[in-house]
Design a protein around this motif. Structure first.
Motif, PDB file in Angstrom:
ATOM      1  N   ASP A  68       0.810  -1.224   0.000  1.00  0.00           N
ATOM      2  CA  ASP A  68       0.000   0.000   0.000  1.00  0.00           C
ATOM      3  C   ASP A  68       0.847   1.280   0.000  1.00  0.00           C
ATOM      4  O   ASP A  68       0.314   2.378   0.024  1.00  0.00           O
ATOM      5  N   ALA A  69       2.161   1.152  -0.028  1.00  0.00           N
ATOM      6  CA  ALA A  69       3.057   2.315   0.034  1.00  0.00           C
ATOM      7  C   ALA A  69       3.453   2.775  -1.367  1.00  0.00           C
ATOM      8  O   ALA A  69       3.492   1.990  -2.306  1.00  0.00           O
ATOM      9  N   ARG A  70       3.748   4.044  -1.474  1.00  0.00           N
ATOM     10  CA  ARG A  70       4.244   4.636  -2.710  1.00  0.00           C
ATOM     11  C   ARG A  70       5.450   5.498  -2.369  1.00  0.00           C
ATOM     12  O   ARG A  70       5.500   6.115  -1.313  1.00  0.00           O
ATOM     13  N   PRO A  71       6.432   5.575  -3.277  1.00  0.00           N
ATOM     14  CA  PRO A  71       7.592   6.435  -3.010  1.00  0.00           C
ATOM     15  C   PRO A  71       7.205   7.905  -3.068  1.00  0.00           C
ATOM     16  O   PRO A  71       6.168   8.256  -3.646  1.00  0.00           O
ATOM     17  N   PRO A  72       8.036   8.767  -2.491  1.00  0.00           N
ATOM     18  CA  PRO A  72       7.765  10.210  -2.569  1.00  0.00           C
ATOM     19  C   PRO A  72       7.751  10.674  -4.030  1.00  0.00           C
ATOM     20  O   PRO A  72       8.387  10.052  -4.894  1.00  0.00           O
ATOM     21  N   GLN A  73       7.058  11.762  -4.277  1.00  0.00           N
ATOM     22  CA  GLN A  73       7.008  12.300  -5.633  1.00  0.00           C
ATOM     23  C   GLN A  73       8.416  12.569  -6.137  1.00  0.00           C
ATOM     24  O   GLN A  73       9.257  13.121  -5.424  1.00  0.00           O
ATOM     25  N   GLY A  74       8.693  12.135  -7.350  1.00  0.00           N
ATOM     26  CA  GLY A  74      10.000  12.342  -7.969  1.00  0.00           C
ATOM     27  C   GLY A  74      10.967  11.192  -7.777  1.00  0.00           C
ATOM     28  O   GLY A  74      11.965  11.106  -8.491  1.00  0.00           O
ATOM     29  N   ALA A  75      10.712  10.304  -6.834  1.00  0.00           N
ATOM     30  CA  ALA A  75      11.598   9.158  -6.626  1.00  0.00           C
ATOM     31  C   ALA A  75      11.331   8.115  -7.705  1.00  0.00           C
ATOM     32  O   ALA A  75      10.187   7.800  -8.011  1.00  0.00           O
ATOM     33  N   VAL A  76      12.403   7.597  -8.292  1.00  0.00           N
ATOM     34  CA  VAL A  76      12.305   6.559  -9.315  1.00  0.00           C
ATOM     35  C   VAL A  76      13.000   5.320  -8.762  1.00  0.00           C
ATOM     36  O   VAL A  76      14.207   5.334  -8.526  1.00  0.00           O
ATOM     37  N   LEU A  77      12.217   4.258  -8.556  1.00  0.00           N
ATOM     38  CA  LEU A  77      12.772   3.016  -8.016  1.00  0.00           C
ATOM     39  C   LEU A  77      13.168   2.098  -9.173  1.00  0.00           C
ATOM     40  O   LEU A  77      13.232   2.526 -10.324  1.00  0.00           O
ATOM     41  N   LEU A  78      13.454   0.836  -8.859  1.00  0.00           N
ATOM     42  CA  LEU A  78      13.986  -0.073  -9.870  1.00  0.00           C
ATOM     43  C   LEU A  78      12.916  -0.505 -10.873  1.00  0.00           C
ATOM     44  O   LEU A  78      11.736  -0.588 -10.541  1.00  0.00           O
ATOM     45  N   PRO A  79      13.339  -0.801 -12.100  1.00  0.00           N
ATOM     46  CA  PRO A  79      12.410  -1.322 -13.091  1.00  0.00           C
ATOM     47  C   PRO A  79      11.897  -2.695 -12.651  1.00  0.00           C
ATOM     48  O   PRO A  79      12.533  -3.338 -11.831  1.00  0.00           O
ATOM     49  N   PRO A  80      10.812  -3.172 -13.167  1.00  0.00           N
ATOM     50  CA  PRO A  80      10.049  -2.595 -14.262  1.00  0.00           C
ATOM     51  C   PRO A  80       8.986  -1.593 -13.815  1.00  0.00           C
ATOM     52  O   PRO A  80       8.573  -0.744 -14.595  1.00  0.00           O
ATOM     53  N   ARG A  81       8.523  -1.659 -12.546  1.00  0.00           N
ATOM     54  CA  ARG A  81       7.398  -0.798 -12.136  1.00  0.00           C
ATOM     55  C   ARG A  81       7.827   0.603 -11.703  1.00  0.00           C
ATOM     56  O   ARG A  81       7.028   1.513 -11.704  1.00  0.00           O
ATOM     57  N   LEU A  82       9.041   0.769 -11.240  1.00  0.00           N
ATOM     58  CA  LEU A  82       9.615   2.058 -10.839  1.00  0.00           C
ATOM     59  C   LEU A  82       9.031   2.638  -9.559  1.00  0.00           C
ATOM     60  O   LEU A  82       9.395   3.746  -9.171  1.00  0.00           O
ATOM     61  N   VAL A  83       8.139   1.909  -8.870  1.00  0.00           N
ATOM     62  CA  VAL A  83       7.515   2.411  -7.654  1.00  0.00           C
ATOM     63  C   VAL A  83       7.497   1.397  -6.517  1.00  0.00           C
ATOM     64  O   VAL A  83       6.868   1.630  -5.493  1.00  0.00           O
ATOM     65  N   ALA A  84       8.165   0.255  -6.666  1.00  0.00           N
ATOM     66  CA  ALA A  84       8.029  -0.798  -5.661  1.00  0.00           C
ATOM     67  C   ALA A  84       9.370  -1.347  -5.165  1.00  0.00           C
ATOM     68  O   ALA A  84       9.683  -1.255  -3.986  1.00  0.00           O
ATOM     69  N   GLU A  85      10.166  -1.917  -6.039  1.00  0.00           N
ATOM     70  CA  GLU A  85      11.446  -2.528  -5.654  1.00  0.00           C
ATOM     71  C   GLU A  85      12.509  -1.444  -5.567  1.00  0.00           C
ATOM     72  O   GLU A  85      12.731  -0.707  -6.529  1.00  0.00           O
ATOM     73  N   PHE A  86      13.165  -1.348  -4.396  1.00  0.00           N
ATOM     74  CA  PHE A  86      14.188  -0.307  -4.243  1.00  0.00           C
ATOM     75  C   PHE A  86      15.591  -0.867  -4.058  1.00  0.00           C
ATOM     76  O   PHE A  86      16.558  -0.130  -4.175  1.00  0.00           O
ATOM     77  N   ALA A  87      15.708  -2.174  -3.800  1.00  0.00           N
ATOM     78  CA  ALA A  87      17.036  -2.778  -3.625  1.00  0.00           C
ATOM     79  C   ALA A  87      16.931  -4.279  -3.838  1.00  0.00           C
ATOM     80  O   ALA A  87      15.911  -4.884  -3.523  1.00  0.00           O
ATOM     81  N   HIS A  88      18.003  -4.849  -4.361  1.00  0.00           N
ATOM     82  CA  HIS A  88      18.117  -6.312  -4.360  1.00  0.00           C
ATOM     83  C   HIS A  88      19.587  -6.692  -4.213  1.00  0.00           C
ATOM     84  O   HIS A  88      20.474  -5.945  -4.617  1.00  0.00           O
ATOM     85  N   ILE A  89      19.788  -7.839  -3.594  1.00  0.00           N
ATOM     86  CA  ILE A  89      21.138  -8.338  -3.353  1.00  0.00           C
ATOM     87  C   ILE A  89      21.344  -9.596  -4.194  1.00  0.00           C
ATOM     88  O   ILE A  89      20.500 -10.488  -4.219  1.00  0.00           O
ATOM     89  N   HIS A  90      22.474  -9.616  -4.911  1.00  0.00           N
ATOM     90  CA  HIS A  90      22.811 -10.740  -5.776  1.00  0.00           C
ATOM     91  C   HIS A  90      23.534 -11.832  -4.996  1.00  0.00           C
ATOM     92  O   HIS A  90      24.070 -11.589  -3.905  1.00  0.00           O
ATOM     93  N   ARG A  91      23.636 -12.972  -5.601  1.00  0.00           N
ATOM     94  CA  ARG A  91      24.350 -14.096  -4.970  1.00  0.00           C
ATOM     95  C   ARG A  91      25.836 -13.787  -4.773  1.00  0.00           C
ATOM     96  O   ARG A  91      26.469 -14.348  -3.895  1.00  0.00           O
ATOM     97  N   ASP A  92      26.401 -12.847  -5.557  1.00  0.00           N
ATOM     98  CA  ASP A  92      27.814 -12.475  -5.389  1.00  0.00           C
ATOM     99  C   ASP A  92      28.023 -11.466  -4.259  1.00  0.00           C
ATOM    100  O   ASP A  92      29.153 -11.112  -3.945  1.00  0.00           O
TER     101      ASP A  92
END
Length: 164
Positions: A68-92
Motif C-alpha cells: 500500500d506504500a508509494r515512493p515520494p514524488q520524484g523518486a524513481v525506483l527499480l524497473p520494471p514498475r519504478l515504484v516498488a522494488e528499491f534494492a536487491h542483493i545478488h548471490r555475489d
C-alpha cells in the motif's frame, strides 16, 4: 534531504559485467558477510516486503515497499514498475539500489559502486559493490539506509560507517 557521507573504499574497483546481467565478477562478498547483510536488511527495513526480484537474476533477494506504500514524488525506483522494488542483493554479494542523484554521486566518487550499464533518468539503478569485510558491511548498511530513505521518504536509524 540528507546526503550520505562515505569514506573512500580501499583498493581497486572490482570488475563487473559490461551489460545485463550486471554482476560483480571479482572481489565478491564472503558468504557469511553477504548473509549478515541479508539478515540485517530483513529486520532493519520497516514497512517492506521481501521476495524475488522483478528484474534481477534468479536467486536475488529483493526489497519492496509494502503493497500500500508509494515512493515520494520524484523518486524513481527499480524497473520494471519504478515504484516498488528499491534494492536487491545478488548471490555475489553486490546490490542494485535506487538512490538520489546526490547519493549516487557520493557512492561512485568514493569507489563503492557504479551506475548500471542501462542507467538513465528512468532506469535509476546503481550497483553497490559487495562488502568484503565487517567494516565494509557497515558502509553497505549506510547505503541501503539511504536507498530506504529515498524510497520511503523516511530516515532509517543507521550508524555512520565504522573504521575500515
Amino acid at each position: 534531504m540528507t546526503v550520505m557521507t562515505l569514506p573512500a573504499r580501499a583498493g581497486d574497483r572490482p570488475r563487473t559485467g559490461p551489460s545485463v546481467p550486471h554482476v560483480q565478477l571479482t572481489q565478491n562478498s564472503p558468504d557469511e558477510i553477504r548473509r549478515q547483510l541479508e539478515r540485517w536488511m530483513a529486520t532493519a527495513l520497516p514497512s517492506t516486503e521481501i521476495r524475488p526480484s522483478e528484474i534481477s537474476e534468479p536467486g536475488s533477494t529483493a526489497f519492496f515497499l509494502a503493497r500500500d506504500a508509494r515512493p515520494p514524488q520524484g523518486a524513481v525506483l527499480l524497473p520494471p514498475r519504478l515504484v516498488a522494488e528499491f534494492a536487491h542483493i545478488h548471490r555475489d554479494g553486490s546490490l542494485h539500489v535506487a538512490l538520489s542523484r546526490e547519493d549516487q554521486d557520493e557512492l561512485v566518487a568514493k569507489g563503492w559502486g557504479e551506475r548500471h550499464p542501462l542507467y538513465s533518468p528512468t532506469v535509476n539503478v546503481v550497483m553497490l559493490y559487495g562488502p568484503r569485510t565487517a567494516g565494509e558491511l557497515e558502509v553497505a548498511k549506510t547505503v541501503v539506509a539511504s536507498s530506504y530513505r529515498y524510497a520511503t521518504g523516511r530516515p532509517l536509524r543507521s550508524a555512520e560507517p565504522g573504521p575500515l
